[in-house]
Design an enzyme around this catalytic site. Structure first.
Site, PDB file in Angstrom:
ATOM      1  N   GLU A 165       0.804  -1.240   0.000  1.00 47.05           N
ATOM      2  CA  GLU A 165       0.000   0.000   0.000  1.00 47.05           C
ATOM      3  C   GLU A 165       0.833   1.285   0.000  1.00 47.05           C
ATOM      4  O   GLU A 165       0.328   2.359   0.309  1.00 47.05           O
ATOM      5  CB  GLU A 165      -0.988   0.016   1.182  1.00 47.05           C
ATOM      6  CG  GLU A 165      -2.355  -0.563   0.822  1.00 47.05           C
ATOM      7  CD  GLU A 165      -2.398  -2.084   0.788  1.00 47.05           C
ATOM      8  OE1 GLU A 165      -1.440  -2.736   1.273  1.00 47.05           O
ATOM      9  OE2 GLU A 165      -3.357  -2.640   0.239  1.00 47.05           O
ATOM     10  N   TYR A 167       3.515   2.196   1.871  1.00 46.33           N
ATOM     11  CA  TYR A 167       4.164   2.669   3.105  1.00 46.33           C
ATOM     12  C   TYR A 167       5.685   2.472   3.017  1.00 46.33           C
ATOM     13  O   TYR A 167       6.220   2.081   1.976  1.00 46.33           O
ATOM     14  CB  TYR A 167       3.554   1.946   4.317  1.00 46.33           C
ATOM     15  CG  TYR A 167       2.112   2.354   4.564  1.00 46.33           C
ATOM     16  CD1 TYR A 167       1.799   3.633   5.020  1.00 46.33           C
ATOM     17  CD2 TYR A 167       1.052   1.476   4.324  1.00 46.33           C
ATOM     18  CE1 TYR A 167       0.484   4.027   5.243  1.00 46.33           C
ATOM     19  CE2 TYR A 167      -0.264   1.859   4.533  1.00 46.33           C
ATOM     20  CZ  TYR A 167      -0.548   3.137   4.992  1.00 46.33           C
ATOM     21  OH  TYR A 167      -1.854   3.526   5.196  1.00 46.33           O
ATOM     22  N   ARG A 215       3.081  -8.686   4.444  1.00 52.12           N
ATOM     23  CA  ARG A 215       2.070  -8.119   3.521  1.00 52.12           C
ATOM     24  C   ARG A 215       2.826  -7.489   2.362  1.00 52.12           C
ATOM     25  O   ARG A 215       3.642  -6.581   2.548  1.00 52.12           O
ATOM     26  CB  ARG A 215       1.237  -7.076   4.266  1.00 52.12           C
ATOM     27  CG  ARG A 215       0.322  -6.260   3.385  1.00 52.12           C
ATOM     28  CD  ARG A 215      -1.082  -6.767   3.365  1.00 52.12           C
ATOM     29  NE  ARG A 215      -1.965  -5.848   2.649  1.00 52.12           N
ATOM     30  CZ  ARG A 215      -3.135  -6.183   2.139  1.00 52.12           C
ATOM     31  NH1 ARG A 215      -3.578  -7.419   2.233  1.00 52.12           N
ATOM     32  NH2 ARG A 215      -3.875  -5.302   1.531  1.00 52.12           N
ATOM     33  N   HIS A 253      -1.315   3.780  -1.900  1.00 52.08           N
ATOM     34  CA  HIS A 253      -2.413   4.727  -1.652  1.00 52.08           C
ATOM     35  C   HIS A 253      -2.410   5.871  -2.662  1.00 52.08           C
ATOM     36  O   HIS A 253      -3.435   6.460  -2.940  1.00 52.08           O
ATOM     37  CB  HIS A 253      -2.338   5.294  -0.238  1.00 52.08           C
ATOM     38  CG  HIS A 253      -2.827   4.323   0.804  1.00 52.08           C
ATOM     39  ND1 HIS A 253      -3.965   3.563   0.648  1.00 52.08           N
ATOM     40  CD2 HIS A 253      -2.326   3.972   2.014  1.00 52.08           C
ATOM     41  CE1 HIS A 253      -4.150   2.804   1.709  1.00 52.08           C
ATOM     42  NE2 HIS A 253      -3.158   3.027   2.552  1.00 52.08           N
ATOM     43  N   GLN A 340     -17.412   4.991   2.626  1.00 49.57           N
ATOM     44  CA  GLN A 340     -17.881   6.257   3.190  1.00 49.57           C
ATOM     45  C   GLN A 340     -17.703   6.391   4.699  1.00 49.57           C
ATOM     46  O   GLN A 340     -17.508   7.495   5.196  1.00 49.57           O
ATOM     47  CB  GLN A 340     -19.348   6.479   2.835  1.00 49.57           C
ATOM     48  CG  GLN A 340     -19.518   6.961   1.413  1.00 49.57           C
ATOM     49  CD  GLN A 340     -20.986   7.209   1.088  1.00 49.57           C
ATOM     50  OE1 GLN A 340     -21.716   7.808   1.851  1.00 49.57           O
ATOM     51  NE2 GLN A 340     -21.420   6.732  -0.045  1.00 49.57           N
TER      52      GLN A 340
HETATM   53  P1  NAP Z   1     -26.414  17.761  -3.402  1.00 47.01           P
HETATM   54  O1  NAP Z   1     -25.148  17.043  -3.233  1.00 47.01           O
HETATM   55  O2  NAP Z   1     -26.849  18.716  -2.357  1.00 47.01           O
HETATM   56  O3  NAP Z   1     -26.340  18.518  -4.801  1.00 47.01           O
HETATM   57  C1  NAP Z   1     -27.369  19.285  -5.298  1.00 47.01           C
HETATM   58  C2  NAP Z   1     -26.889  20.024  -6.553  1.00 47.01           C
HETATM   59  O4  NAP Z   1     -27.938  20.781  -7.055  1.00 47.01           O
HETATM   60  C3  NAP Z   1     -25.744  20.949  -6.281  1.00 47.01           C
HETATM   61  O5  NAP Z   1     -24.798  20.726  -7.328  1.00 47.01           O
HETATM   62  C4  NAP Z   1     -26.330  22.351  -6.381  1.00 47.01           C
HETATM   63  O6  NAP Z   1     -25.295  23.075  -7.006  1.00 47.01           O
HETATM   64  C5  NAP Z   1     -27.572  22.142  -7.218  1.00 47.01           C
HETATM   65  N1  NAP Z   1     -28.719  22.936  -6.785  1.00 47.01           N
HETATM   66  C6  NAP Z   1     -29.188  23.084  -5.528  1.00 47.01           C
HETATM   67  N2  NAP Z   1     -30.288  23.871  -5.535  1.00 47.01           N
HETATM   68  C7  NAP Z   1     -30.501  24.209  -6.822  1.00 47.01           C
HETATM   69  C8  NAP Z   1     -31.472  25.018  -7.462  1.00 47.01           C
HETATM   70  N3  NAP Z   1     -32.454  25.615  -6.776  1.00 47.01           N
HETATM   71  N4  NAP Z   1     -31.385  25.169  -8.783  1.00 47.01           N
HETATM   72  C9  NAP Z   1     -30.411  24.573  -9.498  1.00 47.01           C
HETATM   73  N5  NAP Z   1     -29.463  23.800  -8.933  1.00 47.01           N
HETATM   74  C10 NAP Z   1     -29.506  23.624  -7.610  1.00 47.01           C
HETATM   75  O7  NAP Z   1     -27.611  16.769  -3.575  1.00 47.01           O
HETATM   76  P2  NAP Z   1     -27.688  15.434  -4.407  1.00 47.01           P
HETATM   77  O8  NAP Z   1     -26.794  15.421  -5.561  1.00 47.01           O
HETATM   78  O9  NAP Z   1     -29.138  15.282  -4.651  1.00 47.01           O
HETATM   79  O10 NAP Z   1     -27.197  14.354  -3.390  1.00 47.01           O
HETATM   80  C11 NAP Z   1     -27.933  14.085  -2.196  1.00 47.01           C
HETATM   81  C12 NAP Z   1     -27.031  13.466  -1.152  1.00 47.01           C
HETATM   82  O11 NAP Z   1     -26.596  12.196  -1.526  1.00 47.01           O
HETATM   83  C13 NAP Z   1     -25.791  14.298  -0.893  1.00 47.01           C
HETATM   84  O12 NAP Z   1     -25.516  14.309   0.485  1.00 47.01           O
HETATM   85  C14 NAP Z   1     -24.736  13.558  -1.577  1.00 47.01           C
HETATM   86  O13 NAP Z   1     -23.472  13.731  -0.949  1.00 47.01           O
HETATM   87  C15 NAP Z   1     -25.218  12.123  -1.444  1.00 47.01           C
HETATM   88  N6  NAP Z   1     -24.664  11.340  -2.557  1.00 47.01           N
HETATM   89  C16 NAP Z   1     -23.339  11.078  -2.573  1.00 47.01           C
HETATM   90  C17 NAP Z   1     -22.792  10.387  -3.621  1.00 47.01           C
HETATM   91  C18 NAP Z   1     -21.329  10.072  -3.670  1.00 47.01           C
HETATM   92  O14 NAP Z   1     -20.599  10.401  -2.753  1.00 47.01           O
HETATM   93  N7  NAP Z   1     -20.839   9.458  -4.703  1.00 47.01           N
HETATM   94  C19 NAP Z   1     -23.594   9.963  -4.665  1.00 47.01           C
HETATM   95  C20 NAP Z   1     -24.945  10.250  -4.622  1.00 47.01           C
HETATM   96  C21 NAP Z   1     -25.470  10.956  -3.580  1.00 47.01           C
HETATM   97  P3  NAP Z   1     -25.345  24.592  -7.402  1.00 47.01           P
HETATM   98  O15 NAP Z   1     -26.106  25.247  -6.306  1.00 47.01           O
HETATM   99  O16 NAP Z   1     -23.921  25.017  -7.511  1.00 47.01           O
HETATM  100  O17 NAP Z   1     -26.005  24.620  -8.725  1.00 47.01           O
HETATM  101 FE1  SF4 Z   2     -16.765   0.546   4.585  1.00 49.05          FE
HETATM  102 FE2  SF4 Z   2     -19.105  -0.316   5.486  1.00 49.05          FE
HETATM  103 FE3  SF4 Z   2     -18.967   0.947   3.114  1.00 49.05          FE
HETATM  104 FE4  SF4 Z   2     -17.983  -1.540   3.465  1.00 49.05          FE
HETATM  105  S1  SF4 Z   2     -20.119  -0.906   3.588  1.00 49.05           S
HETATM  106  S2  SF4 Z   2     -16.966   0.133   2.428  1.00 49.05           S
HETATM  107  S3  SF4 Z   2     -17.170  -1.431   5.526  1.00 49.05           S
HETATM  108  S4  SF4 Z   2     -18.509   1.814   5.117  1.00 49.05           S
END
Ligand code: NAP
Ligand code: SF4
Length: 671
Positions: A165, A167, A215, A253, A340
């Site tokens: 990894e 290290y 490892r 990493h 996450q």
């Molecule tokens: P979000 O992360 O809060 O993003 C919402 C997006 O919409 C932002 O880009 C915002 O950017 C835009 N927005 C907000 N209000 C708006 C408006 N009135 N008009 C136009 N654009 C607007 O919400 P989400 O994408 O629905 O995700 C929901 C949750 O799920 C979040 O906590 C996210 O972290 C999580 N999630 C995470 C992942 C991942 O980590 N891979 C994947 C899916 C979901 P602007 O304001 O700049 O336009």
């Molecule tokens: Fe980590 Fe749990 Fe997501 Fe598996 S499910 S990657 S252990 S947070």
């Protein structure tokens, strides 16, 4: 017997393991302070009671200068070793076995005192290391051996020397990080001198039969990493120096190839272990993206490895092995490889836990105690917040009814599992479905409830979730919310504009551009080649073909995707790039018309010609029922609001599942 290979005993040195399941090392944060030892003891004992063959702790540094971060875990004194007795005793009481991992972070150390073979800064840490003197290298090799001997004194059944990894040990092995001209560098063989000395000196101190695991990185996945020939040479040298077992690792990493994320196909790297097995005589352990007993069994049955290492799957379900052995594999809470709550937390300096099992590393704090009298609880909404609450209340002995207005359980999670690389999310819903059955939760699908239906319950939990936010843009009626697209209700055209670039906007763009790929194609897209031909296993990347032309737009001027997970966001951003998604920031939405999406950027008007405009602009809470219940006099103390219905902003499944569990744990007994 189910899983006959996986569940058969295995002997390494003087240690006989009850089965071939190894819980691989993972830094949880509980290792760092001695006052967390009781929590750590319960965390490992829970896994030992769950049947794991061998548990390997998170990494402990042999010296202060090898710390992962200031005041991080260390094993260098007798006092430290004595404190670990509580951990080893707890595991032995549960008839398990435990190894201590000795890890020197080298230039990955998040401290200004870090040191490395050469003073070359890593791309993932801010501190430039100082180059070790010849004497310091020699002392550090001895410190590894002393640390191993202290582990033996502390009651550990084995030690693992962390040589993977990226290290310190890797940093000695690769020309990219070692430009020394003394006996610890210069040629590939001289660069191997450091790990070989560590193993030799360790063997000398711990005696002939104590298991010493090495490892080892089989694919570095970085420029100027080791060649396959060098990897084999090193494996033979550590074998001769006294290693009892090689645990195989993949990627440094700092590598820019995902090795353990959900998008990595299951068991994607075992071909490297299989290849090394033909070269060495000591046993090998396979690892990375092995998350079900079936996959693990297959690896052993196919003769690829002697043991199988799983870390995150045992965080997700400490009872994994017992369930597999008792023919209850369908009850396993499968790790969905999201990172996450485990690795993201470790890299954010927070205690690790698990998105699908918030009790992981909180075993002494999030305790499920039976209720003295079974109360009647209604849960409204079967997204993951509601599912977590329903199963946790039921585990406490409550009589639970779960109402869901849709046809199926899962809510937003069911949509998320449509995303390429998130298919594993289906396992979580399979797990909850089974838990609902086992705990006899009454599930009422296709059922909308009114306040009157709920008044007679002792407690009501509102988990009615969210609806997509529909922004106020002229012509918005021509656009479709992401939920309609992911559920299959609307089939998007070939040119698509996506409004909103949060987690869901990024996910939807990946979904829109994705085409099916085999494992070989996946490896080629990430530039992984045969290490016998390409040093470090890296070769030029093959371009990905995108299924659609996609424009991903946001109003903020900040780069797209910066708030995604620390250990996964870069990979999602990379896929967007590989798929040719056009990223537009600082946009003002003007209109959606028959030509597409009209925007202004830097005071310049632009038309994004699009057949389909998809809205991913966040969500809004659905909490009408909660307000109505309060208005109609349902006692506020017995009414709970959780998940997206509570707070929609930045809702993620991690918060939803934990809140469901905590709400059930906090429920009071009936008077
Ligand atoms: P979000 O992360 O809060 O993003 C919402 C997006 O919409 C932002 O880009 C915002 O950017 C835009 N927005 C907000 N209000 C708006 C408006 N009135 N008009 C136009 N654009 C607007 O919400 P989400 O994408 O629905 O995700 C929901 C949750 O799920 C979040 O906590 C996210 O972290 C999580 N999630 C995470 C992942 C991942 O980590 N891979 C994947 C899916 C979901 P602007 O304001 O700049 O336009
Ligand atoms: Fe980590 Fe749990 Fe997501 Fe598996 S499910 S990657 S252990 S947070």
């Amino acid at each position: 017997m189910a899983y006959p290979h996986l569940l058969s005993p295995f002997t390494i040195g003087d240690l006989t393991l009850r089965n071939r399941v190894v819980m691989g090392s993972m830094h949880t944060g509980l290792e760092d302070f001695f006052w967390d030892i009781p929590k750590m003891a319960e965390y490992v004992a829970t896994r030992a009671r769950g049947g794991v063959g061998l548990i390997i702790t998170g990494g402990y540094s042999p010296t202060k200068r090898g710390w992962l971060k200031p005041f991080a875990s260390e094993m260098s004194t007798r006092i430290q070793a004595e404190r670990h007795r509580r951990i080893t005793d707890a595991v032995h009481e549960a008839e398990g076995a435990i190894a201590l991992q000795v890890l020197h972070a080298g230039r990955y150390g998040y401290t200004p005192m870090n040191q490395a073979p050469s003073n070359l800064k890593s791309p993932i840490t801010p501190f430039r290391p100082s180059a070790m003197t010849t004497k310091q290298v020699d002392e550090t090799a001895t410190a590894f051996a002393k640390s191993a001997a202290l582990a033996k004194r502390a009651g550990y059944d084995a030690v693992e020397i962390m040589g993977s990894e990226g290290y310190l040990i890797n940093q000695f092995l690769a020309a990219r990080t070692n430009d020394r001209r003394d006996q610890w560098g210069g040629s590939a063989t001289k660069r191997m001198h450091f790990p070989v000395e560590i193993v030799r000196r360790t063997r000398e101190l711990v005696g002939p039969d104590f298991p010493v695991i090495y490892r080892m990185s089989l694919l570095d996945l970085v420029e100027d990493g080791q060649s396959w020939e060098e990897t084999v040479e090193l494996a033979l040298l550590v074998e001769q120096a006294g290693a009892s077992l090689i645990n195989t690792g993949i990627g440094w990493h700092e590598a820019r190839v995902p090795t353990i994320l959900t998008q990595v196909p299951r068991a994607a790297w075992t071909w490297t272990t299989e290849r090394l097995r033909k070269e060495v005589s000591i046993p090998l352990c396979a690892s990375n993206r092995i998350n079900t007993p079936y996959v693990a069994e297959q690896i052993l049955a196919d003769g690829i490895a002697d043991l199988v290492s799983m870390a995150r799957p045992l965080l997700a379900d400490p009872e994994f092995v017992n369930k597999a052995a008792q023919g209850r594999s369908d009850e396993i809470n499968t790790c969905i490889a999201c990172n996450q709550a485990c690795l993201d937390h470790a890299f954010e300096n927070k205690r690790s836990t698990c998105l699908v099992n918030p009790r992981a590393c909180y075993e002494t704090e999030l305790v499920i105690r039976p209720l003295s009298k079974p109360k009647r609880v209604a849960i409204v909404g079967a997204g993951v917040a509601g599912l977590s609450a329903a199963t946790s209340y039921a585990e406490r002995g409550a009589r639970v009814t779960l109402f869901e207005q849709g046809e199926q359980i899962g809510g937003q999670f069911r949509l998320a599992m449509q995303i390429p690389g998130k298919e594993e999310f289906a396992e979580t819903l399979r797990y909850y479905q089974r838990q609902l059955e086992l705990h006899q939760v009454e599930v009422k699908l296709n059922t909308s409830v009114s306040p009157a239906d709920l008044m007679s319950y002792d407690e009501v939990v509102i988990a009615t979730g969210v609806v997509p936010r529909i922004p106020d843009i002229p012509g918005i009626e021509r656009a479709v919310p992401y939920s309609d697209v992911l559920s299959g209700k609307v089939v998007p055209g070939k040119r698509v504009a996506v409004i909103g670039a949060g987690g869901i906007g990024v996910d939807v763009s990946i979904w829109l551009t994705h085409t099916e790929e085999t494992l070989d194609e996946w490896l080629a897209h990430w530039g992984v080649g045969d290490p016998a031909e390409h040093r470090g296993g890296l070769q030029p990347r093959e371009p990905r073909k995108a299924a659609r032309e996609v424009y991903l737009v946001q109003r903020k001027a900040t780069p797209i995707g910066i708030n995604l997970g620390k250990t996964s966001g870069w990979a999602h951003r990379d896929v967007l790039k590989q798929s040719g998604v056009t990223l537009i920031t600082g946009a003002i939405y003007e209109d959606i018309d028959e030509y597409g999406l009209q925007i202004t950027v830097n005071s310049e008007p632009h038309l994004i010609q699009a057949d389909t405009v998809i809205v991913c602009a966040g969500q809004e809470s659905v909490r009408g029922l909660y307000d109505q219940l309060l208005a109609q006099g349902y006692p506020a103390g017995q009414l709970k609001l959780i998940g997206g219905a509570d707070v929609a902003a930045e809702l993620d499944a991690k918060r939803a599942i934990r809140q469901g569990l905590e709400t059930a744990i906090a429920a009071k007994d009936l008077a």
